[in-house]
Design a protein around this motif. Structure first.
Motif, PDB file in Angstrom:
ATOM      1  N   VAL A   1     -22.960  -7.638  90.366  1.00 52.08           N
ATOM      2  CA  VAL A   1     -22.175  -6.616  91.070  1.00 52.08           C
ATOM      3  C   VAL A   1     -22.440  -6.788  92.558  1.00 52.08           C
ATOM      4  CG1 VAL A   1     -21.826  -4.155  91.461  1.00 52.08           C
ATOM      5  CG2 VAL A   1     -22.308  -4.987  89.159  1.00 52.08           C
TER       6      VAL A   1
ATOM      7  N   GLU B   1     -18.446  -8.257  89.382  1.00 48.58           N
ATOM      8  CA  GLU B   1     -17.661  -7.043  89.630  1.00 48.58           C
ATOM      9  C   GLU B   1     -17.794  -6.716  91.107  1.00 48.58           C
ATOM     10  OE1 GLU B   1     -18.030  -3.789  86.783  1.00 48.58           O
ATOM     11  OE2 GLU B   1     -18.402  -2.418  88.436  1.00 48.58           O
TER      12      GLU B   1
ATOM     13  N   GLN C   1     -17.387  -4.170  93.804  1.00 42.03           N
ATOM     14  CA  GLN C   1     -17.156  -2.735  94.000  1.00 42.03           C
ATOM     15  C   GLN C   1     -16.767  -2.521  95.460  1.00 42.03           C
ATOM     16  OE1 GLN C   1     -20.591  -0.667  92.453  1.00 42.03           O
ATOM     17  NE2 GLN C   1     -19.996  -1.075  90.344  1.00 42.03           N
TER      18      GLN C   1
END
Lengths: 490, 155
Positions: free
Chosen positions: A6, A37, A39
């Motif tokens: 992330v 991912e 964000q």
């Protein structure tokens, strides 16, 4: 090795993506698989739960809090500022790999692939279960909301509320269907509205199940073909088993389409046009033509066959109808048995309807009981579903057992079949009767020999409970147990 | 792809191949003025304050000679990129390995839709590719740089 990462940064427009790119490159260069991912401000596409479950290690390159961190609990984790992900991506990847090797990935490795401790790939069985559980977890709110609304409608408005809204005959009175939904409140009262909303929520049950099974398999691209396949499953009366087929089919089709690497010119429209278009068409076509026709033919065959059995031994007929009721929980086989009961009711034979209703109430009740007796055999989501299942079962909403059956069909369906068969046979043996086509315990006033009916209900519920607990403890693979643990975060 | 009227992220007018400045703030201000002249930033001082606020959270220099001052700001009308190339001495953007010679000033509107953000995300991803940086360093003029960047972001 398989990694997930992330990335995030304060503004979310630059470093987040640079770190993601750098980590991807570093991991690939070192021969690992990675899913990142981001964000950031362009909206985060959440990591697939399957990828998280399979990951050997986790990398956080983040200057702000990682959202939904609990998804990664228990995994070896390397954390650092986002700049480290950009400047020293290779080092972060190396560290993550080293950590994974030092503390070979958690439980999942030992049970799924005991021979290769450092490779925690989910086995095909566990993966399948994870996909099904993903679908079920998104479906649960629809079951709870829809089922309880319908039950409340029966409690408040009496069992005839269904006919008042959707038309049909109840206790000799024929009702017109309400054509315009906005008239329901004035014509059928609040109970009618509850009925309508509950039925609407229930209508989404199979499409959501199918859509999110496909989502579990193939990410966002799976949702459209899955949902459409599920809607077709509803339209052809294929029930939740049809939904499982549609969802798995959609997931597989999209997974396959994603493997196609088109030329530069087509790449842009692959995700936007080609995959949705081809996916929806292929899944919809197969469901409609390949799956739909045989189901309709099989239903006709079963209906004829049951008609031929009419003179046969009553207890045997009850056994058979009960087994059918428990088989697909609102699907095509269940429907044939149910309509057979309704047909008998119309021609004046009230015992068959009673047997059918008892058998249809048993699956949710049996699963609810089992989830209380041995809660450890069920996921937290299932235990929640179990609470609602008491009310749904009591209201003859067989669909209340679908969350259990969709997640673990091979163990739950035999149990609901056994319980349904017991209830159907016992009800026929006591010659219980029923003058309404539905309503559960709320129409107890219309049940003849309700003592016998109750005995049938209890016997069937106990049989389902015992069967499912036996199957879940004996035939349950370790892999399924591990998959369950990883699905808790969904 | 999008139905919105998307303005190109960059044009030759937003490129300064002889960027100078005593420090990162001065260099950033020069690039910001290019954005203002092109009508993409309505209030240079307000925008620079937003950029500075971000810069103070943590310097935006990245190893390999890159500085990416950036902000989401109410004073930005369209997602934009101003690019400056400095001499070898470069301008310090706080990276551990020394000053930056490639400076990307990224301006994002406050309420930018996710499509705009997707383009900026793509640009950010490009910046970690050595070949992309090399081609920017070797480009002969502003028009060439503009084409390089626009091509790199083409869907």
């Amino acid at each position: 090795m398989k990694l997930v990462a992330v990335t995030s940064c304060p503004t979310g427009i630059a470093h987040t993506y640079m770190a993601a790119e750098a980590l991807e490159q570093a991991a690939i260069a070192a021969g690992h698989e990675i899913h990142v991912e981001t964000q950031g401000a362009a909206g985060a596409e959440a990591l697939n739960p399957v990828d998280i479950a399979e990951a050997d290690a986790v990398i956080f390159a983040a200057d702000v809090d990682v959202r939904d961190k609990e998804r990664f609990a228990g995994k070896p984790t390397v954390s650092g500022p986002v700049k480290r992900g950009i400047n020293n991506a290779a080092a972060m990847v190396e560290e993550a790999v080293a950590m994974a090797e030092a503390a070979p990935a958690p439980k999942i490795a030992a049970s799924v692939a005991p021979m290769t401790a450092a490779a925690p790939r989910l086995g095909p069985g566990a993966k399948l279960r994870l996909w099904l559980m993903t679908g079920v977890s998104y479906m649960l709110p629809f079951v709870a909301a829809g089922g309880i609304l319908i039950a409340l409608a029966f409690v408040i408005g009496g069992a005839e509320v269904n006919q008042k809204v959707y038309g049909g005959e109840f206790e000799g009175v024929t009702y017109e269907a309400i054509a315009n939904p906005t008239d329901i409140l004035t014509q059928a009262g609040i109970a009618g509205v509850l009925m309508y909303l509950g039925a609407t929520a229930f209508g989404m049950l199979v499409p959501i199940l199918a859509g999110y099974i496909a989502f579990g398999m193939a990410d966002r691209m799976g949702i459209a073909p899955g949902v459409v396949g599920g809607l077709v499953a509803v339209a052809i009366g294929a029930g939740f088993l049809g939904g499982l087929v549609a969802g798995l089919l959609a997931g597989a089709v999209v997974m396959a389409l994603k493997l196609i690497k088109p030329g530069q010119a087509l790449q842009g429209i692959m995700r936007i046009v080609v995959i949705p278009l081809v996916g929806v068409f292929v899944v919809g076509f197969i469901m409609l033509v390949v799956v739909g026709k045989p189901i309709a033919a099989a239903q006709d065959g079963m209906t004829d066959w049951l008609a031929g059995l009419s003179g046969a031994n009553a207890i045997l007929l009850g056994l058979l109808l009960g087994a059918m009721m428990g088989f697909d929980l609102g699907g095509p086989v269940n429907k044939v048995a149910y309509l057979f009961g309704v047909g008998a009711l119309a021609s004046g034979d009230l015992t068959i309807m009673a047997a059918v209703m008892a058998a249809g109430m048993v699956p949710p009740l049996g699963m609810a009981l089992a989830s209380v007796v041995r809660p450890k055999r069920f996921t937290p989501g299932e235990r929640q579903a179990g609470k609602a299942a008491w009310l749904l079962g009591a209201s003859f909403i067989t669909e209340g057992a679908i969350p259990f059956a969709a997640a673990d069909p091979l163990r739950v369906i035999p149990s609901t079949v056994i319980g349904g068969a017991v209830a159907g046979a016992v009800s026929m043996a006591f010659e219980a009767t029923l003058r309404a086509p539905h309503g559960g315990i709320w129409v107890i006033g219309l049940i003849g020999n309700w003592g016998g009916f109750l005995v049938a209900l209890l016997a069937g519920t106990a049989a389902t409970c015992i069967a499912v607990l036996a199957l879940k403890s004996v035939a349950r693979s370790e892999a399924a147990a591990e998959a369950d643990e990883h699905v808790l975060a969904i | 792809m999008s139905s919105e009227d998307t303005v190109d992220l960059i044009s030759a007018a937003l490129i300064d191949l002889d960027l100078t400045g005593a420090d990162r703030h001065e260099a950033t201000a020069k690039l910001a003025r290019l954005l203002a002249d092109a009508g993409r930033v309505t209030d240079v001082d307000g925008f620079l304050a937003d950029v500075r606020a971000r810069e103070e959270q943590m310097p935006t220099g990245i190893e390999g000679g890159i500085g990416i001052p950036h902000a989401r700001s109410a004073h930005v009308t369209a997602p934009s990129l101003a690019f400056g190339r400095a001499t070898k001495e470069g301008i310090d953007f706080g990276a551990a390995d020394g000053p930056a010679d490639l400076v990307f000033l990224i301006a994002a509107p406050e309420g930018g839709g996710s499509e705009h953000m997707t383009i900026l995300a793509k640009l950010a991803r490009k910046l970690v590719h050595q070949s992309f940086k090399d081609s920017l360093r070797g480009a002969p003029d502003a028009a060439a740089v503009s084409i390089l960047i626009t091509e790199a972001l083409r869907p």
